[in-house]
Write a protein that holds these residues in place. Structure first.
Motif, PDB file in Angstrom:
ATOM      1  N   GLY A  74      38.455  37.671  97.971  1.00 55.14           N
ATOM      2  CA  GLY A  74      38.643  39.112  98.121  1.00 55.14           C
ATOM      3  C   GLY A  74      39.005  39.494  99.544  1.00 55.14           C
TER       4      GLY A  74
ATOM      5  N   PHE B 211      34.532  33.903  95.408  1.00 54.42           N
ATOM      6  CA  PHE B 211      35.067  35.208  95.038  1.00 54.42           C
ATOM      7  C   PHE B 211      35.190  36.167  96.216  1.00 54.42           C
ATOM      8  CE2 PHE B 211      35.686  34.451  90.728  1.00 54.42           C
ATOM      9  CZ  PHE B 211      34.589  33.847  90.148  1.00 54.42           C
ATOM     10  N   PRO B 212      34.106  36.412  96.982  1.00 53.71           N
ATOM     11  CA  PRO B 212      34.299  37.346  98.092  1.00 53.71           C
ATOM     12  C   PRO B 212      35.232  36.822  99.167  1.00 53.71           C
ATOM     13  CG  PRO B 212      32.060  36.508  98.094  1.00 53.71           C
ATOM     14  CD  PRO B 212      32.694  36.029  96.857  1.00 53.71           C
TER      15      PRO B 212
ATOM     16  N   SER C 174      28.623  48.692  91.815  1.00 53.05           N
ATOM     17  CA  SER C 174      29.766  49.536  91.494  1.00 53.05           C
ATOM     18  C   SER C 174      30.532  49.850  92.764  1.00 53.05           C
ATOM     19  CB  SER C 174      29.263  50.838  90.883  1.00 53.05           C
ATOM     20  OG  SER C 174      30.287  51.797  90.835  1.00 53.05           O
ATOM     21  N   THR C 175      31.832  50.165  92.617  1.00 55.35           N
ATOM     22  CA  THR C 175      32.572  50.631  93.790  1.00 55.35           C
ATOM     23  C   THR C 175      32.632  52.152  93.853  1.00 55.35           C
ATOM     24  OG1 THR C 175      34.632  50.485  92.558  1.00 55.35           O
ATOM     25  CG2 THR C 175      34.061  48.619  93.946  1.00 55.35           C
TER      26      THR C 175
ATOM     27  N   SER D 196      30.854  50.853  86.634  1.00 56.12           N
ATOM     28  CA  SER D 196      31.216  49.838  87.623  1.00 56.12           C
ATOM     29  C   SER D 196      32.353  50.283  88.524  1.00 56.12           C
ATOM     30  CB  SER D 196      31.591  48.541  86.916  1.00 56.12           C
ATOM     31  OG  SER D 196      32.594  48.812  85.974  1.00 56.12           O
ATOM     32  N   GLY D 197      32.748  51.528  88.455  1.00 58.12           N
ATOM     33  CA  GLY D 197      33.800  51.969  89.368  1.00 58.12           C
ATOM     34  C   GLY D 197      35.030  52.364  88.587  1.00 58.12           C
ATOM     35  N   SER D 198      35.683  53.388  89.038  1.00 57.36           N
ATOM     36  CA  SER D 198      36.864  53.855  88.307  1.00 57.36           C
ATOM     37  C   SER D 198      37.896  54.351  89.298  1.00 57.36           C
ATOM     38  CB  SER D 198      36.481  54.985  87.360  1.00 57.36           C
ATOM     39  OG  SER D 198      35.951  56.059  88.106  1.00 57.36           O
ATOM     40  N   VAL D 199      39.117  54.427  88.833  1.00 54.61           N
ATOM     41  CA  VAL D 199      40.171  55.000  89.662  1.00 54.61           C
ATOM     42  C   VAL D 199      41.143  55.703  88.727  1.00 54.61           C
ATOM     43  CG1 VAL D 199      41.862  53.131  89.624  1.00 54.61           C
ATOM     44  CG2 VAL D 199      41.568  54.462  91.679  1.00 54.61           C
TER      45      VAL D 199
ATOM     46  N   GLU E 286      46.280  45.218  91.927  1.00 58.55           N
ATOM     47  CA  GLU E 286      45.393  44.684  92.955  1.00 58.55           C
ATOM     48  C   GLU E 286      44.000  45.241  92.801  1.00 58.55           C
ATOM     49  OE1 GLU E 286      48.615  43.679  96.417  1.00 58.55           O
ATOM     50  OE2 GLU E 286      46.777  44.724  96.943  1.00 58.55           O
TER      51      GLU E 286
ATOM     52  N   PHE F 177      37.789  59.701  90.522  1.00 56.79           N
ATOM     53  CA  PHE F 177      39.199  59.420  90.769  1.00 56.79           C
ATOM     54  C   PHE F 177      39.390  58.156  91.557  1.00 56.79           C
ATOM     55  CE2 PHE F 177      40.061  62.984  88.618  1.00 56.79           C
ATOM     56  CZ  PHE F 177      41.043  63.847  89.059  1.00 56.79           C
TER      57      PHE F 177
ATOM     58  N   PHE G 149      31.182  37.825  91.984  1.00 59.67           N
ATOM     59  CA  PHE G 149      30.080  37.522  92.877  1.00 59.67           C
ATOM     60  C   PHE G 149      28.765  38.021  92.304  1.00 59.67           C
ATOM     61  CE2 PHE G 149      28.438  36.052  96.731  1.00 59.67           C
ATOM     62  CZ  PHE G 149      27.465  36.931  97.147  1.00 59.67           C
TER      63      PHE G 149
ATOM     64  N   LEU H 238      37.053  40.082  91.189  1.00 60.48           N
ATOM     65  CA  LEU H 238      36.404  39.267  92.209  1.00 60.48           C
ATOM     66  C   LEU H 238      35.015  39.805  92.525  1.00 60.48           C
ATOM     67  CD1 LEU H 238      39.410  38.726  94.594  1.00 60.48           C
ATOM     68  CD2 LEU H 238      38.358  37.037  93.126  1.00 60.48           C
ATOM     69  N   LEU H 239      34.897  41.123  92.589  1.00 63.75           N
ATOM     70  CA  LEU H 239      33.599  41.725  92.885  1.00 63.75           C
ATOM     71  C   LEU H 239      32.604  41.406  91.781  1.00 63.75           C
ATOM     72  CD1 LEU H 239      32.068  43.579  94.748  1.00 63.75           C
ATOM     73  CD2 LEU H 239      32.847  45.488  93.417  1.00 63.75           C
TER      74      LEU H 239
ATOM     75  N   TYR I 138      40.628  42.999  92.588  1.00 58.76           N
ATOM     76  CA  TYR I 138      39.423  43.178  93.401  1.00 58.76           C
ATOM     77  C   TYR I 138      38.188  43.361  92.527  1.00 58.76           C
ATOM     78  CZ  TYR I 138      41.807  43.992  97.843  1.00 58.76           C
ATOM     79  OH  TYR I 138      42.532  43.853  98.989  1.00 58.76           O
ATOM     80  N   GLN I 139      38.328  44.151  91.452  1.00 59.78           N
ATOM     81  CA  GLN I 139      37.173  44.394  90.588  1.00 59.78           C
ATOM     82  C   GLN I 139      36.712  43.103  89.940  1.00 59.78           C
ATOM     83  OE1 GLN I 139      35.389  46.948  90.387  1.00 59.78           O
ATOM     84  NE2 GLN I 139      36.618  48.609  91.169  1.00 59.78           N
TER      85      GLN I 139
ATOM     86  N   PHE J 187      49.136  48.906  93.406  1.00 61.72           N
ATOM     87  CA  PHE J 187      47.745  49.247  93.663  1.00 61.72           C
ATOM     88  C   PHE J 187      46.891  48.984  92.428  1.00 61.72           C
ATOM     89  CE2 PHE J 187      44.114  51.275  95.293  1.00 61.72           C
ATOM     90  CZ  PHE J 187      43.645  52.186  94.372  1.00 61.72           C
TER      91      PHE J 187
ATOM     92  N   PHE K  65      32.245  44.864  99.884  1.00 60.64           N
ATOM     93  CA  PHE K  65      31.698  44.051  98.805  1.00 60.64           C
ATOM     94  C   PHE K  65      30.177  44.066  98.858  1.00 60.64           C
ATOM     95  CE2 PHE K  65      35.452  42.764  97.105  1.00 60.64           C
ATOM     96  CZ  PHE K  65      35.512  41.514  96.515  1.00 60.64           C
TER      97      PHE K  65
END
Lengths: 313, 682
Positions: free
Chosen positions: B439, B435-436, A156-157, B536-539, B413, A96, B424, B420-421, B417-418, B410, A148
């Motif tokens: 950020g 990039f950072p 990954s975040t 790589s990340g999710s929301v 943005e 999430f 790098f 920019l991350l 951020y993703q 959100f 970062f």
């Protein structure tokens, strides 16, 4: 990467039930270091129970923002807690949101708390809101650069992936970038949770209070929710620090035996970190408000160095 | 599938009819106000038709072109609705629809004793010009529409011309616009000379056919020319002068979509006219984006005029959009088309989101101005009880602009951020440090924006009213509330439903960069947003929203179980033993931003003057005069010297105009000789 519903409930229970323990432990240790006896490790549980049953006084000038804020703060902090790995390397709802979602969920809670401070119409509330928003704004660049650096290591975040990547590489925490990022995040932790030398959680003098000024008018069960949320925020940030940098003992899944061992190790790590924060608190005097940006500039420099050292080493 | 040309044409016709109707209304002596409402409904209809046309283009992934020759050489009425134009038309239509609904009740109030018909004429002329700007496919037609848009906006800004502030704002706006258009003209002509034609379709990739020096010159001129309209730093000084002075529905349109014409122009130049750009171009755009974002929000924090604060925030958000565009340019230069697509999507999505929530905030500020007759936050307060609906919508806009989950600010943005991350991590040169740093400064900007909106909402709406005007405020009429409600709903929908909005960007990124990644960006049956892959990340904004509701309900349940029996009384707030709190005990906006004023004193150079008058002893002053101001850095260090320099050169050149006819005849003779010498060469 989907965890069963029981994992969600278990993590929520851990975050809810462990947070007053950390607060109680910090206060008792601080007292002992100051040669006092201290309130006892479980006092904060009793305090929350007492507050929940007390009557409350709501200021005449307050609007629905005042009554909504405790619930918003509670839900955002607990939601952030569900996104960070605690006992298992897989946070139950890590899909999430990752570390960015955690940071901005805590920011949403802070937004409403600052509004509630202004809602009461007293100068203390406005003072607290103004200082809190300033300090959190100045802490953001350091936080983001450290994030970062951490996310870079895992690519990954997503915090579960960060914890799993750190688990996979042993002794990685000794890398300069990790240590510098940890130091920067430690300073940001102190600023965000309102501990000395940035803010004193035990004072109610207008010259010195920040968080306490915003919640000055809260009482009864609302105050219980807000204090619980503050303890949970501290726990969430400590969880983030501890499991992103020192993921020893995180179980890779959700089996019962491994979970119990992980729970014990997790509590141990948290108590060590809490002890470190208490040591810093006891040995430093509170900074003047306009010296706090200098402290956070140190944190920014540390995180910038952490980032640069990722591609030097 | 959908009759796109017909819908587009019908929309344009609706705007034209509304404009002509306004003009016809103006010639009557005392027009009935309900007629202006009818014209607003006509504008609404036009907006809906245009929205349908753009949705048709975006969903069917086609484009439609129509080209009519005119008698004038080089000018042809060619209009082209391709996916990029359709996206901006969609944004325009959403804002125009909401503003039209709002205007139904607002125009009679805003025009006072002047003619509402004239106002409707200029408003619809502006909407018409904006539509043509986004769809023009010929350089001359583009310029005609561009200037028409500027002039229409000028007349709307100075509509209340008896106020010196409006006149000054309008003058500054139109002067800087002229400067920007001059730069645009040179840049476009350079590109046209390479392509050999004035049609946009021929200009595709024209930037590479110029020599490197001319290509760089054209790029910078076009960037700065469109940047004047967008309001980048240091070309921004007209924005805080013109936007607050205009009537509020016009400020909403201007901040919402007129400055986005600059962004549209930049998108065309960066991704259509230039197929490849050197690395320094991306760095330039990124740096200007970061500087605009940080300085915009810092100056916004110091404002206590509600509309000036919002105008500075527009500068900040333009900076955030340019961070996305700059990253996209850099990724394209380094050869990562998917990451470039991600950054471009971040920038374009923020364009739409900012349009929506900025329009909402300006309409809210307009409602507050309507109710309290003041723009000064230090005179407001307690409006949440008197204007509950406006307060709720303003709060939604404030949460969205601060980039807090789960609203739309959100999401865009997060994508930035993703990008920019990822920048790098994937690029190898030293420039990747940009990039950072971007950020970190973006994080600072977002946090400062949250602080600023705590101040804006808290001081304006909460606690006790600080003046009589605020005490007597009443809620605004239903059409104004509906306009704001539509935009608030859009904020929430774009935030929670972001995964379903993403396919809109596919045809745009495909045409610009050759990669369509929206399928990679949505995962989990459309519930999760990712940055290219789940790894790589999710929301999930929908998930977060549900989680917040469930957990809030759980807390409420705890209260019901334990806390309900305890007493709950209302009492005065803690007043330190003084006889009751009044509005004078409350915090002020200036005091709220004081810590930041002191921390960033190197930028603001605050000046403070305190004079105390006393009769008997200085320890018992009878009156205290307090004055505090910050230094307007760009006016003082850039524009004033520029103006002095131009005036100095002009006064020196005045010596040429000696007044004697012999001198003038000599000038003509010399010019003739020079022309004969240089013109008549083999």
């Amino acid at each position: 990467m989907t965890a069963p519903a029981i994992a969600v409930i278990a993590q929520a229970a851990v975050v809810l039930l462990l947070s007053p323990l950390i607060t109680g432990f910090s206060r008792t240790l601080k007292a002992r270091l100051q040669t006092r006896r201290g309130p006892g490790i479980f006092q904060h549980y009793r305090d929350l129970y007492k507050l929940a049953r007390k009557g409350m006084v709501i200021p005449e000038t307050a609007s629905w923002i005042f009554t909504a804020t405790p619930y918003v703060l509670f839900s955002t902090t607990l939601a952030a807690g569900l996104l960070v790995p605690a006992i298992s390397a897989e946070a139950p709802l890590s899909l999430f949101g990752g570390v960015l979602a955690v940071v901005y969920l805590l920011a949403l809670g802070r937004f409403f708390l600052a509004l509630a401070g202004l809602d009461t119409g007293s100068s203390f509330g406005g003072l607290g809101s103004s200082r809190e928003m300033t300090i959190s704004a100045i802490a953001e660049p350091a936080l983001m650069l450290a994030v970062f650096t951490v996310a870079l290591g895992a690519g990954s975040t997503n915090l579960s992936l960060v914890a799993q990547a750190a688990l996979g590489q042993s002794w990685q925490f000794l890398a300069p970038s990790q240590m510098l990022a940890f130091a920067a995040l430690f300073i940001v932790l102190i600023a965000e949770t309102g501990r000395l030398p940035v803010d004193n959680p035990a004072t109610h003098l207008e010259l010195t209070m920040i968080h306490e000024a915003m919640v000055l008018e809260y009482s009864g069960s609302y105050l219980a929710l807000i204090e619980w949320s503050a303890a949970m925020k501290q726990l969430v940030l400590m969880m983030l620090l501890v499991n992103a940098f020192f993921p020893f003992g995180l179980s890779a899944g959700w089996w019962a035996a491994a979970t119990l061992v992980s729970l014990v190790l997790f509590c141990g790590k948290l108590l060590l970190l809490a002890a470190a924060v208490v040591l810093v608190e006891t040995t430093n005097a509170k900074l003047r408000l306009f010296r706090v940006p200098e402290l956070l500039a140190v944190a920014f420099v540390l995180s910038a160095l952490a980032l640069i050292s990722t591609f030097l080493f | 599938m959908w009759p796109i040309p017909e819908l587009y044409g019908a929309g344009v016709l609706a705007y034209t009819l509304a404009a002509l109707g306004g003009l016809a209304l103006h010639t009557r002596d005392r027009a009935k106000l309900w007629m202006s409402s009818l014209l607003c409904v006509l504008s609404l209809l036009g907006a809906l038709l245009e929205a349908a046309a753009s949705l048709g283009v975006l969903s069917a992934r086609t484009e439609f072109t129509v080209s009519l020759p005119s008698g004038v050489p080089y000018l042809s009425y060619s209009l082209r609705l391709d996916p990029l134009s359709a996206f901006f038309i969609l944004a325009l239509s959403m804002l125009a629809a909401a503003v039209s609904v709002y205007s139904i009740a607002y125009i009679p109030h805003a025009t006072g004793r002047k003619s509402p018909g004239l106002f409707c004429f200029f408003l619809n002329l502006l909407l018409l010009a904006l539509t043509v700007v986004f769809t023009a496919s010929n350089i001359l037609l583009f310029f005609i529409a561009w200037e028409l848009m500027t002039v229409a906006a000028y007349f709307l800004v100075v509509f209340r011309h008896e106020s010196a502030e409006s006149r000054k704002g309008g003058l500054l706006y139109i002067l800087m616009s002229r400067g920007g258009t001059g730069m645009l003209l040179i840049g476009f002509l350079l590109l046209a000379s390479a392509a050999g034609s004035l049609e946009f379709q021929a200009l595709h990739g024209a930037g590479e056919h110029l020599s490197p020096l001319l290509s760089a010159l054209a790029f910078v001129l076009l960037f700065l020319g469109f940047g004047v309209k967008a309001g980048i730093i240091p070309l921004h000084i007209w924005l805080p002068a013109a936007h607050p002075a205009a009537p509020s529905n016009i400020s909403a349109l201007m901040s919402g979509i007129v400055i986005k014409t600059g962004i549209y122009g930049m998108a065309r130049v960066f991704f259509d006219f230039y197929g490849v750009t050197p690395v320094w171009a991306g760095i330039l755009v990124l740096v200007i984006g970061v500087v605009s974002a940080v300085l915009g929000v810092l100056y916004a924090l110091m404002e206590h005029d509600l509309k000036r604060l919002l105008a500075y925030h527009s500068i900040e958000n333009i900076g955030i959009i340019l961070i996305g565009f700059g990253s996209a340019l850099l990724f394209r230069s380094f050869g990562h088309p998917k990451l470039a697509a991600l950054a471009l999507i971040a920038g374009l999505f923020h364009t739409l989101n900012h349009g929506v929530f900025k329009c909402l905030l300006f309409l809210g500020a307009g409602s507050v101005l309507h109710a309290t007759d003041t723009r000064n936050m230090e005179e407001m307060g307690g409006l949440i009880r008197r204007m509950p609906a406006t307060a709720l919508y303003f709060l939604i806009g404030a949460i969205a602009i601060s980039g807090l989950p789960p609203l739309n600010g959100f999401v865009s943005e997060w994508f930035t951020y993703q990008a920019l991350l990822a920048g790098f991590g994937t690029t190898a040169e030293l420039t990747r440090l940009a990039f950072p740093i971007a950020g970190a400064l973006l994080a600072l900007t977002a946090a400062l924006a949250a602080a600023c909106f705590v101040k804006a909402f808290g001081i304006a709406f909460l606690a006790l009213p600080r003046s009589e005007k605020a005490e007597q405020a009443r809620e605004v009429p239903v059409s104004m509330r509906s306009g704001m409600a539509l935009l608030a709903l859009a904020c929430v929908s774009l935030g929670l439903g972001a995964t379903w909005v993403l396919p809109v960007f596919d045809p745009i990124t495909d045409a610009a960069l050759g990669s369509a990644i929206s399928r990679d960006l949505a995962a989990g049956n459309g519930l999760l947003l990712t940055a290219g892959s789940l790894r790589s990340g999710s929301v999930s904004t929908l998930g977060i929203a549900l989680l917040l509701v469930v957990l809030g309900a759980a807390a409420l349940l705890l209260w019901l179980v334990w806390g309900r029996k305890s007493a709950r009384v209302t009492g005065p707030a803690w007043d330190c033993g003084l006889p009751g709190l009044t509005a004078e005990n409350e915090y002020t906006a200036t005091a709220f931003s004081k810590p930041l004023r002191m921390i960033f004193a190197a930028l603001f150079r605050p000046r403070r003057e305190i004079q105390a008058q006393f009769e008997i002893s200085p320890y018992y002053p009878t009156a205290i005069h307090f004055e505090s101001e910050i230094e307007p850095a760009f006016e003082k260090h850039f524009y004033d010297p520029l103006r002095e320099g131009i005036l100095a050169i002009a006064s020196r050149m005045r010596r040429l105009q000696a007044g004697s006819i012999h001198a003038y005849l000599a000038y003509i003779f010399i010019t003739l000789i020079l022309l004969l010498l240089f013109g008549v060469r083999a």
